[in-house]
Design a protein around this motif. Structure first.
Motif, PDB file in Angstrom:
ATOM      1  N   VAL A 172       2.165  -6.098  -4.351  1.00  0.00           N
ATOM      2  CA  VAL A 172       2.332  -6.561  -2.967  1.00  0.00           C
ATOM      3  C   VAL A 172       2.765  -8.023  -2.970  1.00  0.00           C
ATOM      4  N   LYS A 173       2.132  -8.843  -3.794  1.00  0.00           N
ATOM      5  CA  LYS A 173       2.509 -10.257  -3.876  1.00  0.00           C
ATOM      6  C   LYS A 173       3.970 -10.385  -4.299  1.00  0.00           C
ATOM      7  N   ASP A 174       4.382  -9.626  -5.298  1.00  0.00           N
ATOM      8  CA  ASP A 174       5.773  -9.673  -5.752  1.00  0.00           C
ATOM      9  C   ASP A 174       6.742  -9.296  -4.639  1.00  0.00           C
ATOM     10  N   ILE A 175       6.415  -8.237  -3.910  1.00  0.00           N
ATOM     11  CA  ILE A 175       7.297  -7.790  -2.823  1.00  0.00           C
ATOM     12  C   ILE A 175       7.350  -8.847  -1.727  1.00  0.00           C
ATOM     13  N   PHE A 176       6.205  -9.408  -1.361  1.00  0.00           N
ATOM     14  CA  PHE A 176       6.184 -10.427  -0.312  1.00  0.00           C
ATOM     15  C   PHE A 176       6.805 -11.754  -0.759  1.00  0.00           C
ATOM     16  N   ASP A 177       7.065 -11.927  -2.044  1.00  0.00           N
ATOM     17  CA  ASP A 177       7.796 -13.113  -2.494  1.00  0.00           C
ATOM     18  C   ASP A 177       9.246 -13.082  -2.008  1.00  0.00           C
ATOM     19  N   ARG A 178       9.695 -11.909  -1.611  1.00  0.00           N
ATOM     20  CA  ARG A 178      11.056 -11.786  -1.072  1.00  0.00           C
ATOM     21  C   ARG A 178      11.029 -12.160   0.414  1.00  0.00           C
ATOM     22  N   PRO A 179      11.857 -13.087   0.832  1.00  0.00           N
ATOM     23  CA  PRO A 179      11.850 -13.501   2.242  1.00  0.00           C
ATOM     24  C   PRO A 179      12.397 -12.443   3.193  1.00  0.00           C
ATOM     25  N   ASP A 180      13.118 -11.462   2.670  1.00  0.00           N
ATOM     26  CA  ASP A 180      13.692 -10.421   3.537  1.00  0.00           C
ATOM     27  C   ASP A 180      12.719  -9.279   3.812  1.00  0.00           C
ATOM     28  N   VAL A 181      11.494  -9.347   3.272  1.00  0.00           N
ATOM     29  CA  VAL A 181      10.476  -8.315   3.496  1.00  0.00           C
ATOM     30  C   VAL A 181       9.535  -8.770   4.615  1.00  0.00           C
ATOM     31  N   ALA A 182       9.424  -7.938   5.657  1.00  0.00           N
ATOM     32  CA  ALA A 182       8.544  -8.247   6.793  1.00  0.00           C
ATOM     33  C   ALA A 182       7.170  -7.599   6.626  1.00  0.00           C
ATOM     34  N   TYR A 183       7.132  -6.400   6.049  1.00  0.00           N
ATOM     35  CA  TYR A 183       5.885  -5.664   5.854  1.00  0.00           C
ATOM     36  C   TYR A 183       6.095  -4.608   4.782  1.00  0.00           C
ATOM     37  N   ILE A 184       5.005  -3.983   4.374  1.00  0.00           N
ATOM     38  CA  ILE A 184       5.024  -2.982   3.307  1.00  0.00           C
ATOM     39  C   ILE A 184       4.326  -1.719   3.790  1.00  0.00           C
ATOM     40  N   HIS A 185       4.849  -0.570   3.383  1.00  0.00           N
ATOM     41  CA  HIS A 185       4.144   0.689   3.608  1.00  0.00           C
ATOM     42  C   HIS A 185       3.570   1.168   2.284  1.00  0.00           C
ATOM     43  N   VAL A 186       2.384   1.758   2.383  1.00  0.00           N
ATOM     44  CA  VAL A 186       1.758   2.424   1.238  1.00  0.00           C
ATOM     45  C   VAL A 186       1.811   3.910   1.536  1.00  0.00           C
ATOM     46  N   ARG A 187       2.325   4.676   0.583  1.00  0.00           N
ATOM     47  CA  ARG A 187       2.458   6.122   0.730  1.00  0.00           C
ATOM     48  C   ARG A 187       1.894   6.818  -0.506  1.00  0.00           C
ATOM     49  N   SER A 188       1.591   8.078  -0.328  1.00  0.00           N
ATOM     50  CA  SER A 188       1.147   8.896  -1.451  1.00  0.00           C
ATOM     51  C   SER A 188       2.265   8.956  -2.485  1.00  0.00           C
ATOM     52  N   ALA A 189       1.928   8.757  -3.743  1.00  0.00           N
ATOM     53  CA  ALA A 189       2.927   8.831  -4.807  1.00  0.00           C
ATOM     54  C   ALA A 189       3.340  10.274  -5.083  1.00  0.00           C
ATOM     55  N   ARG A 190       2.549  11.227  -4.644  1.00  0.00           N
ATOM     56  CA  ARG A 190       2.848  12.624  -4.925  1.00  0.00           C
ATOM     57  C   ARG A 190       3.456  13.374  -3.746  1.00  0.00           C
ATOM     58  N   ASN A 191       3.017  13.051  -2.544  1.00  0.00           N
ATOM     59  CA  ASN A 191       3.486  13.796  -1.371  1.00  0.00           C
ATOM     60  C   ASN A 191       4.241  12.931  -0.358  1.00  0.00           C
ATOM     61  N   ASN A 192       4.340  11.633  -0.613  1.00  0.00           N
ATOM     62  CA  ASN A 192       5.058  10.681   0.237  1.00  0.00           C
ATOM     63  C   ASN A 192       4.417  10.497   1.607  1.00  0.00           C
ATOM     64  N   CYS A 193       3.181  10.940   1.803  1.00  0.00           N
ATOM     65  CA  CYS A 193       2.514  10.789   3.095  1.00  0.00           C
ATOM     66  C   CYS A 193       2.151   9.323   3.328  1.00  0.00           C
ATOM     67  N   TYR A 194       2.384   8.871   4.546  1.00  0.00           N
ATOM     68  CA  TYR A 194       2.046   7.505   4.949  1.00  0.00           C
ATOM     69  C   TYR A 194       0.537   7.305   4.858  1.00  0.00           C
ATOM     70  N   GLN A 195       0.121   6.168   4.279  1.00  0.00           N
ATOM     71  CA  GLN A 195      -1.303   5.854   4.149  1.00  0.00           C
ATOM     72  C   GLN A 195      -1.691   4.677   5.039  1.00  0.00           C
ATOM     73  N   ALA A 196      -0.972   3.553   4.911  1.00  0.00           N
ATOM     74  CA  ALA A 196      -1.305   2.348   5.667  1.00  0.00           C
ATOM     75  C   ALA A 196      -0.138   1.369   5.563  1.00  0.00           C
ATOM     76  N   ARG A 197      -0.242   0.340   6.382  1.00  0.00           N
ATOM     77  CA  ARG A 197       0.749  -0.741   6.370  1.00  0.00           C
ATOM     78  C   ARG A 197       0.069  -1.987   5.801  1.00  0.00           C
ATOM     79  N   ILE A 198       0.839  -2.804   5.107  1.00  0.00           N
ATOM     80  CA  ILE A 198       0.336  -4.073   4.609  1.00  0.00           C
ATOM     81  C   ILE A 198       1.180  -5.178   5.244  1.00  0.00           C
ATOM     82  N   ASP A 199       0.480  -6.138   5.823  1.00  0.00           N
ATOM     83  CA  ASP A 199       1.140  -7.283   6.444  1.00  0.00           C
ATOM     84  C   ASP A 199       0.754  -8.554   5.709  1.00  0.00           C
ATOM     85  N   ARG A 200       1.557  -9.565   5.866  1.00  0.00           N
ATOM     86  CA  ARG A 200       1.226 -10.872   5.289  1.00  0.00           C
ATOM     87  C   ARG A 200      -0.081 -11.359   5.914  1.00  0.00           C
ATOM     88  N   GLY A 201      -0.921 -11.995   5.131  1.00  0.00           N
ATOM     89  CA  GLY A 201      -2.226 -12.420   5.629  1.00  0.00           C
ATOM     90  C   GLY A 201      -2.313 -13.767   6.130  1.00  0.00           C
TER      91      GLY A 201
END
Length: 154
Positions: free
Chosen positions: A125-154
Motif C-alpha cells: 500500500v505504501k509503495d502504491i501510494f508513493d505514486r502521485p497519480d493514485v487516489a485510493y486502493i481497492h482490496v479484492r479477493s486474490a481468488r475470486n476478485n470479490c471487492y473487500q474494502a477500500r484503502i485511503d490515504r491516512g
C-alpha cells in the motif's frame, strides 16, 4: 499511513432494509457458513449460522469500463462500521489479496495491481501510494476478485 474504508452505513442500512443492490435487485437472504462470508461493513466474518445478505456491489459512483460489479456479503442485521487503520479481520483471513490503485477518475492506475501476501499489504500500500497519480486502493479477493474494502490515504 493509510486507513481502511468500509462501506458507508447509510448505504448498508438501505440494503439491510431491502433496498435494491447495484443491479436493482433485492439482496438475497442466506445463512453464513462462517469463514469465507466477510461483511463489507463491519469487516468481520459473518458468524456461522447468522443471517446475511448476498448482493451485487459496484464500488464506484458511475458505470464505466473499469467499474467492476460483483457479489458481496453483508450482515443481515445492523452491525457497526469498521473504523481504523489496522488490517481488519477479513483482510487477515486469506494468505493473499489483489490490491490495485485507482486515480481520481476511478480508473485503474496501470502497474499498481499485485497479488500481495497478507503480511506484506502495508508495505505494498505504501509503495502504491508513493505514486502521485493514485487516489485510493481497492482490496479484492486474490481468488475470486470479490471487492473487500477500500484503502485511503491516512
Amino acid at each position: 499511513m493509510f486507513k481502511i474504508t468500509a462501506l458507508p452505513t447509510d448505504e448498508v442500512r438501505t440494503l439491510q432494509q431491502g433496498g435494491p443492490d447495484d443491479y436493482g435487485a433485492t439482496p438475497e437472504h442466506a445463512v453464513s457458513t462462517g469463514a469465507g462470508n466477510p461483511c463489507r461493513h463491519c469487516l468481520q466474518n459473518i458468524p456461522e449460522g447468522a443471517p446475511m445478505l448476498v448482493l451485487a456491489h459496484r464500488p464506484f459512483a458511475a458505470t464505466h469500463p473499469y467499474a467492476e460489479t460483483g457479489p458481496i456479503f453483508l450482515c443481515a442485521e445492523p452491525c457497526e462500521r469498521y473504523e481504523g487503520d489496522k488490517l481488519p479481520e477479513i483482510l487477515t483471513s486469506s494468505p493473499d489479496y489483489l490490491i490495485k490503485g485507482y486515480g481520481q477518475d476511478d480508473r485503474i492506475v496501470y502497474g499498481t495491481g499485485a497479488i500481495t501476501p497478507t503480511d506484506q499489504i502495508g508495505a505494498k500500500v505504501k509503495d502504491i501510494f508513493d505514486r502521485p497519480d493514485v487516489a485510493y486502493i481497492h482490496v479484492r479477493s486474490a481468488r475470486n476478485n470479490c471487492y473487500q474494502a477500500r484503502i485511503d490515504r491516512g
